[in-house]
Write a protein that holds these residues in place. Structure first.
Motif, short mmCIF file in Angstrom:
data_model
loop_
_atom_site.label_atom_id
_atom_site.label_comp_id
_atom_site.label_asym_id
_atom_site.label_seq_id
_atom_site.Cartn_x
_atom_site.Cartn_y
_atom_site.Cartn_z
N ASP A 512 10.45 8.63 62.60
CA ASP A 512 11.15 7.53 61.92
C ASP A 512 11.73 7.96 60.58
OD1 ASP A 512 8.73 8.00 60.75
OD2 ASP A 512 8.25 5.89 60.39
N ASN A 513 11.78 9.26 60.29
CA ASN A 513 12.35 9.77 59.06
C ASN A 513 13.36 10.85 59.38
OD1 ASN A 513 10.62 8.61 56.64
ND2 ASN A 513 9.18 9.13 58.30
N ALA A 514 14.59 10.64 58.92
CA ALA A 514 15.64 11.63 59.13
C ALA A 514 15.41 12.83 58.22
CB ALA A 514 17.01 11.01 58.85
N PRO A 515 15.80 14.01 58.63
CA PRO A 515 15.62 15.19 57.78
C PRO A 515 16.51 15.09 56.54
CG PRO A 515 16.89 15.73 59.73
CD PRO A 515 16.40 14.34 59.94
N GLN A 516 16.01 15.67 55.45
CA GLN A 516 16.70 15.68 54.17
C GLN A 516 16.64 17.07 53.59
OE1 GLN A 516 14.73 12.79 51.77
NE2 GLN A 516 15.34 11.02 53.02
N LEU A 517 17.52 17.29 52.58
CA LEU A 517 17.46 18.56 51.87
C LEU A 517 16.15 18.66 51.10
CD1 LEU A 517 21.10 18.98 50.48
CD2 LEU A 517 20.09 19.98 52.54
N ALA A 518 15.59 19.85 51.05
CA ALA A 518 14.31 20.05 50.36
C ALA A 518 14.43 19.76 48.87
CB ALA A 518 13.81 21.48 50.59
N ASP A 598 17.48 16.06 63.47
CA ASP A 598 16.32 16.67 64.13
C ASP A 598 16.46 16.49 65.64
OD1 ASP A 598 15.80 14.01 64.58
OD2 ASP A 598 14.18 13.87 63.10
N TRP A 599 15.45 16.95 66.33
CA TRP A 599 15.45 16.90 67.80
C TRP A 599 14.32 16.02 68.31
CZ3 TRP A 599 19.36 19.15 70.54
CH2 TRP A 599 20.20 20.01 69.82
N GLY A 600 13.97 15.00 67.52
CA GLY A 600 12.91 14.10 67.93
C GLY A 600 13.41 13.06 68.90
N GLN A 601 12.49 12.20 69.28
CA GLN A 601 12.80 11.11 70.20
C GLN A 601 12.53 9.78 69.52
OE1 GLN A 601 14.19 11.43 73.14
NE2 GLN A 601 14.12 13.70 73.10
N PRO A 602 13.58 9.08 69.06
CA PRO A 602 15.00 9.45 69.16
C PRO A 602 15.37 10.40 68.02
CG PRO A 602 14.78 7.32 68.12
CD PRO A 602 13.38 7.74 68.49
N ALA A 603 16.50 11.11 68.20
CA ALA A 603 16.96 12.05 67.18
C ALA A 603 17.53 11.28 66.01
CB ALA A 603 18.01 12.99 67.77
N LEU A 604 17.19 11.70 64.79
CA LEU A 604 17.67 11.07 63.56
C LEU A 604 18.47 12.09 62.77
CD1 LEU A 604 14.45 9.14 62.46
CD2 LEU A 604 16.40 8.29 63.78
N SER A 605 19.49 11.58 62.06
CA SER A 605 20.36 12.47 61.28
C SER A 605 20.63 11.83 59.93
CB SER A 605 21.67 12.72 62.03
OG SER A 605 22.39 11.50 62.18
N SER A 606 21.09 12.71 58.99
CA SER A 606 21.46 12.26 57.66
C SER A 606 22.51 13.22 57.12
CB SER A 606 20.24 12.23 56.73
OG SER A 606 19.72 13.53 56.54
N THR A 607 23.21 12.77 56.09
CA THR A 607 24.26 13.58 55.46
C THR A 607 23.89 13.79 54.01
OG1 THR A 607 25.92 12.65 56.94
CG2 THR A 607 26.70 13.74 54.92
N ALA A 608 23.98 15.04 53.57
CA ALA A 608 23.67 15.41 52.19
C ALA A 608 24.86 16.14 51.60
CB ALA A 608 22.41 16.27 52.12
N THR A 609 24.86 16.28 50.30
CA THR A 609 25.98 16.90 49.59
C THR A 609 25.45 18.03 48.71
OG1 THR A 609 27.16 14.80 49.53
CG2 THR A 609 27.89 16.51 48.00
N VAL A 610 26.14 19.14 48.75
CA VAL A 610 25.83 20.30 47.92
C VAL A 610 26.97 20.49 46.94
CG1 VAL A 610 25.36 22.78 47.87
CG2 VAL A 610 24.49 21.38 49.75
#
Length: 819
Positions: A512-518, A598-610
């Motif tokens: 339930d948490n989308a990946p984020q930049l470290a 990520d590749w979880g079920q369901p897959a979650l995504s996010s957008t970050a800026t560098v």
């Protein structure tokens, strides 16, 4: 008669030793008439003997003990004998004419054994020495007049019990003050007067020894032995002395322990915990000290599993305690044997063993009301996160061991679940969620569940206790238990019918948490960097439990116009690269969007800026300046110039702030002075006129000419220091040529509405009282009547204006008509 015999013996003994002594001597000058001595040999002709005197003799007259005689003495009476030395003249006296020596008092040999005296013969007429002085000894002859004494008595001695015959106990020693070299007066012999047949004494040495074997301390511990010492070799007529010897038998381990009874019975409640004392066992041992120390042990394995036994701090008693929890329902009694053994065993007395004893022990387990017993010692449950309230987590089960059919109520202690995340069904013990759970906020929940009996029944052998009634205030609060029929208001202890168990609930993770930049990435690239150069390694973070170990994918901007390239390293990181076409330089940094999923079920995504800045670099690769700073430098403003401008602006701001502060401080000071100066001023005039004829003291022309008053302005000027008041409209009277009242009103109005004067409260003093004044005369002489005493009509006070409003309210009210 005995005294005469002793005197005769002394006399005969003395004269029996008589002899003549001839020795060379110098001739005395006085005997030949020469002034000095001449070397002549003269024969000494002392006739004397060694004298003895018997001690303790006390006769009526002095006793003759000997006689001195010199050859110079011709019997003519010209020789005089002198006696000097120890006791001369007091104890011993000499006859100057005959030389007989007498003793004048009784002597004690133990006090003084001999006396050394000096005898001399002189001429009676001239006291000229006839012979040189000669020394002789008078010895006091001993008699048996002192009994033996024991200077160290009485004696105390210790000997081990069960000692062999002849074991040395102690040596006693007596002393006799008589002369040991003369006769048998000091020859002592030791004998036992009291203490036979247990002890004996050596007659010559005084060593006390045991006389019989196997003396038992437990039979008799102490003996009193009387030892006698007798002089004269123990013969009749000798003197004796005695002393006591207290002999104590010391203990040895010669007695084995013995239980006073063969069977011991104890009872213990089944609720007694480990370490609870069940009872004491003591094996009797008549020995003392370390010889009586014992160790206890349980011989049968059946008893050693449920009970343990140890020795108390004194080393005598065996303490039987509970080793593990007992259960009346599973076993109601235990039977086993206990052995008591001496810890210290003397090999010399092994023949009196064995030094141990065994007794049987029976322990009866008593039934007691027990709290409910849970099926498990602790529960571990799991529940996925983000589940709706009411989701089943698990079930807790407990049973009443005393009465299995008795109902059980379950509750959660509030302190273990302060956030009220769970609830429990009171009858079934099922636990449900009361709110959605978040694993990332809290993984573990430690609950304490309370199980309480509602009532129980007792069998005939256990008595009867009233059933309990439980009341639940809340589903999670523990119930209040009270017996049926108990008095109202009396609290009942229900702790014995309730038990607790720990329930650990683990929150399972879901994606339930989308990946984020470290971390936020803000990097730079040199304007001279080569295409394909690595700018930054970017790492991702997934807060989900399975997300940290799963694969996270990266994707950067696509298309030919992309200024940067993102390459997925497929290990949870990505590389930010410079493309083949360098990014055009510009003042603002580049914002590179990166998509993560990520590749979880369901897959979650996010957008970050560098953030990437294009900077000017040194040859070694270090940053010289980035584009915003470079732009400022091109305009002609260096870093030093910027600092100077900032310093000047800061100085101007400081001056402005200082000026404003000083100005405000000055205004505050003036406001304080004005506030202090606000007060009521009373203007007083002290002038006294000379009467009606005096026209120079005070000019009242202005008051006498009402027409000279300035007309009122059409509109009164607005005053800023007073609030406007509503004026009461009234019909003004036309002023007459001598209408002072109208003049006063005008003056007062001018004073009140003049904006040029301070708002002081002033009292204007006017010195005119004339006819026609609306106020009338202030004199008390004419206040009663006017023009013959006929009172005129009173003018209403309301017509006097706003200044007399308060006075009109006080005195203008009409009086009620007289009844």
């Amino acid at each position: 008669m005995w005294g005469l015999v002793r005197l005769l013996l002394a006399w005969l003994g003395g004269w029996g030793c008589m002899g003549r002594l001839a020795a060379p001597a110098r001739a005395w000058a006085g005997s030949r008439g020469h002034p000095g001595p001449a070397l002549l040999r003269t024969r000494r002709s002392w006739v004397w003997n060694q004298f003895f005197v018997i001690e303790e003799y006390a006769g009526p007259e002095p006793v003759l003990i000997g006689k001195l005689h010199s050859d110079v003495d011709r019997g003519e009476g010209r020789t005089k004998y002198l006696l000097t030395g120890e006791g001369a003249g007091t104890v011993f006296v000499i006859d100057e004419a005959t030389g007989n020596i007498h003793v004048t008092k009784s002597l004690d040999r133990e006090e003084k054994a001999q006396y050394v005296l000096l005898a001399q013969a002189v001429d009676r007429a001239s006291n000229r020495p006839l012979e040189p002085p000669s020394e002789f000894i008078i010895k006091v002859q001993d008699i048996n007049d002192n009994p033996p004494i024991f200077p160290l008595g009485p004696y105390h001695a210790t000997v081990p019990e069960m000692s062999n015959v002849g074991t040395s106990v102690i040596q006693v020693t007596a002393h006799d003050a008589d002369d040991p070299s003369y006769g048998n007066s000091a020859k002592l012999v030791y004998t036992v007067l009291d203490g036979l047949p247990f002890f004996s004494v050596d007659p010559q040495t005084g060593v006390v020894r045991t006389a019989i074997p196997n003396m038992d301390r437990e039979t008799q511990e102490e003996f009193l032995v009387v030892i006698q010492a007798k002089d004269m070799g123990g013969h009749m007529g000798g003197l004796s002395g005695s002393t006591t010897v207290t002999v104590t038998l010391s203990d040895v381990n010669d007695n084995p322990p013995k239980f006073p009874q063969s069977l011991y019975q104890f009872s213990v409640v089944e609720t007694a915990g480990p370490g609870t004392l069940v009872g004491r066992l003591r094996a009797q041992d008549p020995d003392l000290g370390d010889n009586a120390l014992m160790a206890y042990s349980i011989l049968d394995g059946e008893g050693s599993e449920a009970f343990s036994i140890s020795t108390d701090s004194q080393g005598r008693d065996g303490l039987l305690t509970v080793r593990k929890p007992l259960d009346f329902e599973s076993r109601r009694s235990y039977a086993f044997r206990v052995e008591a053994t001496n810890t210290l065993i003397d090999p010399a007395y092994l023949r009196r063993g064995p030094f141990k004893d065994v007794a049987s022990v029976r322990v009866v387990v008593q039934d007691a009301p027990e709290p409910p017993a849970f099926t498990q010692a602790a529960y571990h449950l799991t529940v996925p996160e983000n589940k709706a309230p009411g989701t089943l987590v698990g079930q807790i089960s407990a049973a009443d061991l005393d009465s299995p059919a008795s109902p059980i109520r379950y509750s959660i202690l509030p302190h273990s679940d302060p956030e009220r995340c769970f609830s429990i069904q009171p009858e079934e013990g099922t636990i449900h969620t009361a709110a959605p759970l978040d694993r990332e906020a809290r993984v573990w929940h430690n609950l304490t569940v309370l199980a309480t009996e509602l009532g129980w029944s007792w069998g005939p052998e256990r008595g009867w206790v009233p059933p309990l009634v439980a009341k639940w205030s809340t589903p999670t609060a523990p119930p209040q238990i009270s017996p049926v029929g108990s008095p109202v208001g009396i609290p009942q202890d229900s702790s014995a019918q309730a038990s607790r168990v720990q329930v650990t609930i683990q929150t399972l993770d879901e994606n339930d948490n989308a990946p984020q930049l470290a971390e936020p990435y803000d990097t730079f690239v040199c304007d001279s960097a080569a295409p394909g150069q690595l700018i930054q390694v970017i790492r991702a973070l997934d807060r989900d439990e399975v997300g940290n170990s799963s694969h996270v994918s990266f994707q950067g901007p696509l298309g030919p116009d992309a200024n940067f390239t993102v390459r997925d390293n497929r290990d949870g990181s990505a590389s930010l690269l410079l493309p083949s076409r360098p990014a055009p330089p510009r003042q603002a940094p580049y914002l590179v969007p990166i998509e993560l999923w990520d590749w979880g079920q369901p897959a979650l995504s996010s957008t970050a800026t560098v953030t990437v800045s294009v900077c000017r670099c040194q040859p070694d690769g270090s940053v010289a300046s980035c584009w915003p700073e470079a732009h400022l430098s091109a305009a002609g403003l260096s870093t030093g110039a910027l600092l100077a401008i900032i310093t000047c602006v800061g100085a101007l701001l400081a001056l402005v702030v200082l000026f404003v502060a000083l100005r405000r401080q000055k205004q505050e000071a003036l406001m304080v002075l004005e506030e202090e100066d606000v007060r009521e001023n009373i203007i007083t005039y002290d002038d006294e006129g000379g009467g009606e004829e005096d026209t120079e003291a005070f000019d009242i022309t202005a008051l006498q000419n009402p027409d000279g008053a300035a007309p009122q302005a059409p509109g009164p000027p607005a005053r800023r220091d007073v609030l406007p008041r509503a004026r009461v409209s009234r019909q003004p009277r036309p002023p007459g040529p001598a209408d002072v009242a109208q003049l006063l009103v005008l003056r007062l109005r001018e004073a009140d509405e003049d904006p040029s004067v301070p708002p002081y409260d002033s009292v204007q003093v006017y010195g005119y009282e004339g006819r026609g004044s609306s106020c009338g005369s202030l004199s008390s002489l004419g206040s009663g009547s006017e023009a013959g005493g006929v009172p005129g009509p009173a003018e209403p006070l309301d017509d006097w204006g706003p200044l007399f409003r308060t006075l009109a309210e006080l005195y203008g009210a009409k009086e009620p008509p007289a009844p």
